[in-house]
Design a protein around this motif. Structure first.
Motif, PDB file in Angstrom:
ATOM      1  N   LEU A  83       8.649  -3.103 -13.813  1.00  0.00           N
ATOM      2  CA  LEU A  83       8.560  -3.017 -12.532  1.00  0.00           C
ATOM      3  C   LEU A  83       8.601  -1.591 -12.239  1.00  0.00           C
ATOM      4  N   ASN A  84       8.975  -0.619 -13.093  1.00  0.00           N
ATOM      5  CA  ASN A  84       9.212   0.688 -12.875  1.00  0.00           C
ATOM      6  C   ASN A  84       7.985   1.358 -12.470  1.00  0.00           C
ATOM      7  N   GLY A  85       7.968   2.158 -11.360  1.00  0.00           N
ATOM      8  CA  GLY A  85       6.686   2.824 -10.673  1.00  0.00           C
ATOM      9  C   GLY A  85       6.016   1.785  -9.800  1.00  0.00           C
ATOM     10  N   ILE A  86       6.270   0.565 -10.136  1.00  0.00           N
ATOM     11  CA  ILE A  86       5.323  -0.431  -8.973  1.00  0.00           C
ATOM     12  C   ILE A  86       6.144  -0.782  -7.617  1.00  0.00           C
TER      13      ILE A  86
ATOM     14  N   GLN B 121       9.026   1.306  -0.021  1.00  0.00           N
ATOM     15  CA  GLN B 121       7.714   1.736  -0.239  1.00  0.00           C
ATOM     16  C   GLN B 121       6.711   0.814  -0.479  1.00  0.00           C
ATOM     17  N   PRO B 122       5.376   0.919  -0.282  1.00  0.00           N
ATOM     18  CA  PRO B 122       4.359  -0.117  -0.670  1.00  0.00           C
ATOM     19  C   PRO B 122       4.276  -0.267  -2.239  1.00  0.00           C
ATOM     20  N   VAL B 123       4.291  -1.591  -2.377  1.00  0.00           N
ATOM     21  CA  VAL B 123       3.822  -1.769  -4.033  1.00  0.00           C
ATOM     22  C   VAL B 123       2.779  -1.012  -4.315  1.00  0.00           C
ATOM     23  N   GLN B 124       2.691  -0.400  -5.671  1.00  0.00           N
ATOM     24  CA  GLN B 124       1.690   0.291  -6.106  1.00  0.00           C
ATOM     25  C   GLN B 124       1.301   0.043  -7.386  1.00  0.00           C
ATOM     26  N   PHE B 125       0.205  -0.043  -7.898  1.00  0.00           N
ATOM     27  CA  PHE B 125      -0.170  -0.071  -9.363  1.00  0.00           C
ATOM     28  C   PHE B 125      -1.198   1.294  -9.700  1.00  0.00           C
ATOM     29  N   VAL B 126      -0.651   2.016 -10.732  1.00  0.00           N
ATOM     30  CA  VAL B 126      -1.346   3.100 -10.708  1.00  0.00           C
ATOM     31  C   VAL B 126      -3.126   2.487 -11.487  1.00  0.00           C
TER      32      VAL B 126
END
Ligand code: F6R
Length: 603
Positions: free
Chosen positions: A268-271, A276-281
């Motif tokens: 879940l690191n960075g997601i 903050q909204p959830v984000q997927f690179v």
């Protein structure tokens, strides 16, 4: 299913091959073998049983050679035996082959070759490969032509390594539908079914696409489907060698249970971050696409399917989009209703599960958008899907999945939150779940710290022959996963049932002294499940309750309270430990249970 490894380089090959095989043993362990190129001859050593057994018959002093191939088998065609173990050779010993996959037209090829005067020593599909190569070699007197003609004749799936005294200093490699990685190390080139087997030597890997082949000597030459030369770039994989060590634990499974908080954190690191909204690179879905979505399928097998069930609950609750979870082997053969307004999510730790890949291909053909959730970089499923979301659980080596399951659940819930944020609905629930996912690694640590309690319970259950697991909603999903863990490693029969369904039949099996696990993590349905537990208790059952509620039952395993959408991540841990300790108490091989393999590359 089946693991292969190869080495071409400057060092002695045998010990490297055996080491690689040991890492790959989770892929199959009914027989094993190696072949070396030695003074322009092929030397083969193989035997029935595990790699430790093969090792006993290896005479390291005489097995010299810097080129070799090796195999650990999970039988598909032919019983586990020395004859059926790989490598296989043609009768003139020109070619030795290891193979992972299934040659579907092997009988047809075998019969043709027998008519041509060739003979066979094994019942395997694989043996047609070296024999066919010999047939074409006799015809054309050219090894490369023999290799290419052979590949053209094969139907089915394969990752193949070939050595031949006719082509010294070389391994020929081909891939179609079975995994294969090639790594360039300082002292040679390594080939294996997966990265952990050779991560010790390199972090730079080449991945073949289906239909591609390669000639590996002191350099690498790649070919496309039409045998035209192609260029390929390597990719760097940042896994540490530690990840494939037991690090002082008795078994990989125990180590992997302990690694779960870290696996979830890394996934879940960075997601996920609170507020903050959830984000997927590199991945996004737009609002109108989601608003027009009529149906989501989550398709997977085994434990990954159980993670999908938790995902269904999360998506339906947060996004109000209907979700169907299906076993991949059923989905692929029942003409599911899919079109552009369907999103299909495929979960696979290995990324190589044959049924899941076939289901994904079907969804693609029917025009759905496809998302893969996988733990293995560049695995087959990731190359077929429109998008991949990776779990970062690190290599999972024990056959029974633990940390991959936890990571899959975490990731699919994060994905559900992501969709609800794009849709701008369920804001407060999304925020609660985000906070929960951030808190979970610490809470998991608390659950793990009660290992001794789980060991004591396991000791009581060692001689049981039937166990029951019941719950409602996500608690039922936990029951299913707990029951699967028990079956696969302790060989004790168990049933998982929705608590309310028990009295529609299975309660007939409850007898005086039967142990029943109850799982209660949802306060809204706690009383209902409790009543069902009372029903079995009054028929003589012993109850073991896993709960985050304040409930009075004789045997209780208390776990921290968290929203029931993500409670499986905590509640499964005691059940993993209990299955593990029962299997240990019975003296079983926890990491390599009978009849199973980690990566199910056949349907
Ligand atoms: C059980 C287990 C299996 C796998 C299933 C799918 O502990 O590990 O049920 O979950 O074979 O495998 P993947 O996730 O690799 O597709």
């Amino acid at each position: 299913m089946c693991g292969i490894v190869g080495y071409v380089g400057k060092k002695e090959a045998v010990s490297k091959l055996v080491k690689g095989l040991k890492t790959l043993e989770y892929r199959g362990y009914d027989s094993a073998g190696i072949a070396l190129l030695q003074s322009e001859k092929i030397v083969v050593v193989k035997d029935k049983g595990r790699i430790a057994n093969l090792e006993k018959s290896l005479d390291y002093n005489n097995l010299k050679g810097t080129i070799g191939i090796a195999h650990t088998r999970w039988a598909t065609h032919g019983v586990p035996s020395k004859e059926n173990a790989h490598p296989h050779m043609d009768q003139n010993k020109h070619f030795a082959v290891v193979h992972n996959g299934i040659i579907e037209n092997y009988l047809e090829l075998k019969n043709q070759l027998i008519k041509e005067g060739f003979s066979f020593q094994s019942e395997t599909d694989t043996e047609v490969i070296p024999v066919l190569m010999e047939y074409y070699y006799q015809k054309y007197q050219d090894v490369m032509q023999a290799f290419q003609c052979t590949l053209k004749d094969l139907r089915g799936s394969y990752a193949i390594l070939v050595i031949s005294p006719l082509l010294p200093n070389t391994i020929l490699v081909a891939k179609k539908g079975s995994p294969l990685v090639i790594g360039k190390g300082n002292d040679g080139i390594y080939i294996a079914s997966d990265i952990p087997a050779i991560i010790e030597y390199t972090k730079d890997f080449y991945f073949l696409e289906d239909g591609e082949s390669a000639i590996i000597s002191d350099s690498l030459t790649f070919y496309n489907h039409d045998f035209q030369k192609i260029d390929k770039n390597s990719k760097t994989i940042e896994w540490e060698i530690d990840a494939i060590d037991k690090n002082g634990f008795d078994d990989y499974m125990l180590k992997e249970i302990h690694e779960q908080p870290e696996a979830l954190k890394n996934t879940l690191n960075g997601i996920i971050s609170f507020n903050q909204p959830v984000q997927f690179v590199g991945f996004a879905l737009n609002k109108s696409y989601l608003e027009n979505l009529k149906h989501i399928y989550i398709v997977a097998c085994g434990t990954a399917m159980h993670a999908g069930l938790v995902g269904k609950l999360a998506i339906e609750k947060l996004c109000r989009i209907p979700v169907t979870v299906e076993v991949a082997s059923e989905f692929r053969y029942r003409d599911p209703i899919i079109d552009q307004s369907t999103l299909c999510i495929f979960i696979s730790q290995s990324g190589e599960t044959a049924d899941t890949i076939a289901a994904l291909k079907l969804a693609h053909e029917k025009g759905a958008k496809t998302i893969a959730i996988s733990n293995v970089f560049e695995s087959s499923i990731t190359r077929e899907a429109d998008h991949t979301l990776y779990t970062h659980a690190g290599p999972e080596i024990a056959v029974a999945s633990t940390k991959a399951y936890i990571s899959q659940v975490g990731l699919i819930v994060a994905f559900a939150i992501y969709m609800s944020e794009v849709l701008e609905i369920s804001v407060s629930l999304s925020n609660e779940l985000k906070k929960g996912l951030i808190d979970l690694p610490n809470l998991m640590g608390i659950v793990i710290s009660h290992e001794d309690q789980y060991k004591k319970i396991a000791k009581k259950l060692v001689n049981e022959t039937d166990l029951f697991y019941i719950g409602r909603g996500n608690d039922y999903h936990i029951a299913m996963e707990g029951s699967l863990k028990l079956k696969e490693i302790s060989y004790i029969h168990s049933e998982a049932y929705p608590a309310g369904e028990l009295k529609h039949g299975p309660i007939a099996l409850i007898d005086k002294g039967t142990f029943v696990f109850g799982i209660i993590t949802d306060p809204n349905i706690a009383e209902k499940t409790l009543s069902n537990l009372e029903e079995v208790k009054s028929r003589g059952a012993n109850i073991i309750l896993i709960t985050n509620q304040n409930l009075k039952v004789e045997h209780v395993i208390n776990i921290p309270n968290i929203n029931p959408i993500i409670s499986p991540i905590l509640a499964i841990i005691p059940l993993q430990f209990i299955a593990y300790f029962i299997a240990k108490e019975k003296g079983l091989d926890v990491d390599k249970p009978r009849n199973l393999a980690k990566s199910v590359t056949v349907e």
